[in-house]
Motif scaffolding. Structure first.
Motif, PDB file in Angstrom:
ATOM      1  N   GLY A 174      49.395  32.237  57.116  1.00 32.69           N
ATOM      2  CA  GLY A 174      49.448  33.225  58.199  1.00 32.69           C
ATOM      3  C   GLY A 174      50.528  34.227  57.815  1.00 32.69           C
ATOM      4  O   GLY A 174      51.714  33.965  58.028  1.00 32.69           O
ATOM      5  N   PRO A 175      50.153  35.357  57.221  1.00 28.26           N
ATOM      6  CA  PRO A 175      51.165  36.263  56.659  1.00 28.26           C
ATOM      7  C   PRO A 175      52.030  36.934  57.715  1.00 28.26           C
ATOM      8  O   PRO A 175      53.194  37.257  57.452  1.00 28.26           O
ATOM      9  CB  PRO A 175      50.333  37.302  55.902  1.00 28.26           C
ATOM     10  N   ASN A 176      51.487  37.104  58.920  1.00 32.54           N
ATOM     11  CA  ASN A 176      52.277  37.769  59.969  1.00 32.54           C
ATOM     12  C   ASN A 176      53.433  36.875  60.424  1.00 32.54           C
ATOM     13  O   ASN A 176      54.583  37.304  60.473  1.00 32.54           O
ATOM     14  CB  ASN A 176      51.375  38.125  61.160  1.00 32.54           C
ATOM     15  N   ASP A 177      53.109  35.613  60.713  1.00 31.07           N
ATOM     16  CA  ASP A 177      54.172  34.700  61.130  1.00 31.07           C
ATOM     17  C   ASP A 177      55.148  34.428  59.989  1.00 31.07           C
ATOM     18  O   ASP A 177      56.349  34.259  60.223  1.00 31.07           O
ATOM     19  CB  ASP A 177      53.571  33.384  61.643  1.00 31.07           C
TER      20      ASP A 177
ATOM     21  N   PHE B  67      44.804  34.797  55.691  1.00 29.30           N
ATOM     22  CA  PHE B  67      44.320  35.644  56.782  1.00 29.30           C
ATOM     23  C   PHE B  67      44.149  37.081  56.285  1.00 29.30           C
ATOM     24  O   PHE B  67      44.955  37.577  55.513  1.00 29.30           O
ATOM     25  CB  PHE B  67      45.348  35.612  57.922  1.00 29.30           C
TER      26      PHE B  67
HETATM   27  C1  3PY Z   1      49.331  35.066  60.877  1.00 28.85           C
HETATM   28  O1  3PY Z   1      49.068  36.078  60.216  1.00 28.85           O
HETATM   29  O2  3PY Z   1      50.481  34.685  61.105  1.00 28.85           O
HETATM   30  C2  3PY Z   1      48.256  34.266  61.412  1.00 28.85           C
HETATM   31  O3  3PY Z   1      48.459  33.154  61.800  1.00 28.85           O
HETATM   32  C3  3PY Z   1      46.898  34.852  61.499  1.00 28.85           C
HETATM   33  O4  3PY Z   1      46.377  34.746  62.774  1.00 28.85           O
END
Ligand code: 3PY
Length: 259
Positions: A176-179, A218
């Motif tokens: 999950g690149p955003n987290d 993702f």
């Molecule tokens: C992220 O990019 O953190 C994710 O978990 C995608 O939903």
């Protein structure tokens, strides 16, 4: 699902799916008719409650596509609800340690000679239909058929990723690149341009591949999904329902507002 992941491993095309943030049987049915290998029902961040999740699992599986459900945490009761609905795979966010990965596997497995530590309760009323099986067949095959995917999306998780990847029963690591960017102190949406995130991404990919696991990333567009596949990832989404709606309707509104 597993077939598509093996295809990806053989570099014959990614395992591809879409991401649902909205509830609705007809939405899931419509999206599942587009040629995906899987459709993910996002109960972590989407507006999808337990009943809506059950309906979408049925809509997707009856279309011959694999329903995957992302849950909001890693508690055994959450895992049980999703597996009993008939998910072909479960995605668990924020897995940070080997112990947590082991506990997720225990919750997903029925007790058996291969999985003596499994604690899943035996009352799956609806899951067999999602696999075109009767109850007995489901009980005998679920431990092998239902796939377990954990998300690697924090600095701590990356530090422990080799240990997490070594856990028997974990089938896939999903970034999950955003987290991940957020946990490192950056703005989540900037992840693609942050060297520390990209270094961590390479480490997770290598750890997964070295352990013989599937690895996913993702993506919010087919271009990013293709790029990740070419980097070596097996499993990629290409957007989400809310992204499609806001992009298409937003463009239409911009065009019309300029008349
Ligand atoms: C992220 O990019 O953190 C994710 O978990 C995608 O939903």
């Amino acid at each position: 699902l597993r077939e598509s992941l093996e295809r990806a491993k053989a570099q014959k095309g990614p395992s591809v799916g879409q991401w649902l943030e909205f509830p609705g049987y007809t939405l899931a049915k419509t999206v599942a008719s587009l040629g995906e290998d899987w459709v993910l029902i996002d109960c972590e961040h989407g507006n999808i409650d337990d009943n809506a999740m059950y309906l979408q699992v049925g809509a997707i599986s009856s279309s011959g596509v694999s329903p995957i459900v992302r849950i909001a945490g890693s508690e055994p009761w959450m895992i049980k609800r999703v597996l009993d609905a008939g998910a072909h795979a479960i995605m668990v966010p924020m897995c940070e340690t080997k112990e947590q990965a082991e506990s997720i596997v225990r919750a997903c497995k029925y007790p058996s000679s291969k999985w003596p530590a499994g604690v899943r309760g035996a009352g799956a009323m609806f899951a067999p239909a999602a696999f075109n099986q009767n109850g007995r067949e489901y009980l005998l095959t679920a431990n092998e058929n239902v796939m377990i995917c954990v998300q690697i999306e924090s600095r701590t998780a990356v530090e422990n990723v080799e240990a997490i990847a070594s856990v028997q029963g974990i089938d896939m690591l999903f970034i999950g690149p955003n987290d991940l960017a957020s946990s490192m102190g950056y703005i989540a949406f900037d992840h693609a341009s942050i060297p520390e995130v990209q270094e961590a991404t390479k480490r997770v990919l290598k750890a997964g591949l070295d352990a013989g696991k599937y690895v996913g990333h993702f993506a919010l567009s087919p271009e990013i999904a293709a790029q990740k596949y070419h980097q070596g990832f097996h499993f990629v989404n290409c957007g989400a329902d809310i992204v499609a709606i806001t992009a298409w309707m937003g463009t239409a509104m911009t065009t019309l507002s300029q008349l």
